[in-house]
Scaffold this active site. Structure first.
Site, short mmCIF file in Angstrom:
data_model
loop_
_atom_site.label_atom_id
_atom_site.label_comp_id
_atom_site.label_asym_id
_atom_site.label_seq_id
_atom_site.Cartn_x
_atom_site.Cartn_y
_atom_site.Cartn_z
N THR A 35 0.82 -1.22 0.00
CA THR A 35 0.00 0.00 0.00
C THR A 35 0.84 1.26 0.00
O THR A 35 0.47 2.27 -0.60
CB THR A 35 -0.94 -0.02 1.23
N SER A 51 1.44 -7.51 -1.03
CA SER A 51 2.01 -8.64 -0.28
C SER A 51 1.03 -9.81 -0.16
O SER A 51 1.45 -10.93 0.06
CB SER A 51 2.50 -8.18 1.09
N THR A 108 1.52 -4.58 4.14
CA THR A 108 1.31 -4.90 5.55
C THR A 108 0.65 -6.27 5.75
O THR A 108 0.77 -6.85 6.82
CB THR A 108 0.42 -3.83 6.21
N ASP A 109 -0.07 -6.76 4.72
CA ASP A 109 -0.86 -7.98 4.93
C ASP A 109 -0.04 -9.18 5.35
O ASP A 109 -0.47 -9.99 6.16
CB ASP A 109 -1.66 -8.31 3.66
N1 DAS Z 1 -3.01 -4.27 2.69
C1 DAS Z 1 -2.01 -3.78 1.81
C2 DAS Z 1 -0.90 -3.07 2.54
O1 DAS Z 1 -1.24 -2.59 3.61
C3 DAS Z 1 -1.66 -4.57 0.67
C4 DAS Z 1 -0.43 -5.39 0.84
O2 DAS Z 1 -0.26 -6.06 1.83
O3 DAS Z 1 0.40 -5.31 -0.06
O4 DAS Z 1 0.20 -2.90 2.14
#
Ligand code: DAS
Length: 338
Positions: free
Chosen positions: A14, A58, A89-90
């Site tokens: 993100t 991710s 973050t995922d």
């Molecule tokens: N949920 C998104 C992020 O926070 C997508 C990901 O994990 O790439 O980065």
């Protein structure tokens, strides 16, 4: 505060997305991310080499992708005094664990990301990136291994979890962190994270299949049997409470253990360690030889079990490797025999 040259590896997420008519998509490159971080000061960004590694979200990455990233991290850590990775973050907690089971040496490796896209007027990405660079450049970060810097906190890789779906306060390490505060003008380390010996050598390009089986009210043995049929070499249970399972899953896992497939017990709860306490549940699993993975999340437990399975050896060797690593990581007491 600044100790030397840093390397930024941009790996999607993100933090690098812009909003399109078909949803968010990775669009900003490493140089743009670095440029945006300049506004948050405190780090000599001209001394940062920015490299684009991947443009994936991710949630779409594979274990092989993360192993390839780990190779880039290893190369950068040999060349620079700090390595910062921008990442989705995922699955950041899984990448953090995978890097942590491999990384050696004093060079800090720091993961960061964002909850809001790059083109959001109140994006958290550039601020998090500036903080991650500041932490990586600080003498306080030397010897801390792999950490996650998010929302002004430095968190240890082992134990870090994504704890909020959308808030900018998205990561915590329950029971273990934060280990430091990263403000705009100061960096303070409160504690040193545990640094177990590496479990996985460099140069590995795939990990053995390990499946996570979630426990829920009345869960039957289907997921355990399907995992074995799909070729899983290990199973991680996201068990109830302190490590309990439905009778059907307990029985299925006892059979799986008899066949020499390791079963690791973690909890679906989110904080605290597991223990084999209840007859019919955790007690029976412990008696049958299941491994209790302390306070590791199911997702980090899966990485650790797969890493332990990657080297040659018997089931007993895998158990010994896991136990030694978990003890050094502070996940289980040091007096648990192997
Ligand atoms: N949920 C998104 C992020 O926070 C997508 C990901 O994990 O790439 O980065």
């Amino acid at each position: 505060m600044f100790v030397g040259s840093l390397c930024l590896l941009a790996a999607g997420g993100t933090i690098a997305t812009r909003t399109t008519s078909e949803g968010r998509a990775v669009a900003a490159d490493a140089a743009e991310l670095l440029d945006a971080a300049k506004a948050f000061g405190g780090v000599a960004v001209d001394d940062v080499d920015a490299r684009d590694v991947s443009r994936t979200a991710s949630f779409a990455a594979t274990t092989a992708d993360v192993l390839a990233l780990a190779e880039q991290v290893r190369a950068a850590a040999a060349e620079y005094e700090g390595v910062v990775i921008t990442h989705g973050t995922d699955t950041m907690e899984e990448t953090a664990a995978l890097l942590a089971v491999m990384h050696q040496g004093s060079v800090p490796v720091v993961l960061t990301g964002a909850q809001r896209p790059f083109d959001d007027p109140a994006t958290d990405g550039p601020r998090n990136l500036a903080a991650a660079l500041r932490w990586a450049a600080s003498p306080d970060a030397v010897d801390t291994g792999v950490t996650v810097v998010f929302n002004d906190r430095a968190l240890p890789a082992i134990g870090v979890r994504k704890t909020h779906t959308l808030s900018v306060d998205a990561f915590h390490a329950p029971g273990r962190g934060p280990i430091g505060y990263v403000g705009q003008d100061d960096v303070r380390r409160y504690a040193m994270p545990r640094r177990p010996s590496p479990l996985l050598p460099s140069g590995v390009d795939e990990l053995p299949r390990v499946d996570v089986v979630p426990l829920y009210l009345g869960a039957d043995a289907t997921a355990v049997e399907a995992a074995v049929a799909a070729g899983a070499r290990g199973i991680v249970l996201a068990a109830f409470g302190a490590g309990n399972t439905t009778p059907a899953i307990t029985e299925a896992c006892v059979r799986v253990l008899e066949d020499g497939i390791p079963v690791a017990v973690t909890s679906r709860v989110g904080e605290g360690r597991v223990a084999g306490l209840y007859t019919g549940g955790g007690w029976d699993l412990a008696e049958a030889g299941a491994l209790f993975f302390g306070d590791l999340s199911p997702w980090q437990g899966r990485i650790v079990l797969a890493a332990a399975l990657a080297a040659e050896g018997t089931t007993a060797d895998v158990r010994r490797r896991c136990r030694a690593w978990l003890q050094e990581a502070g996940a289980i007491p040091g007096d648990v025999d192997g």
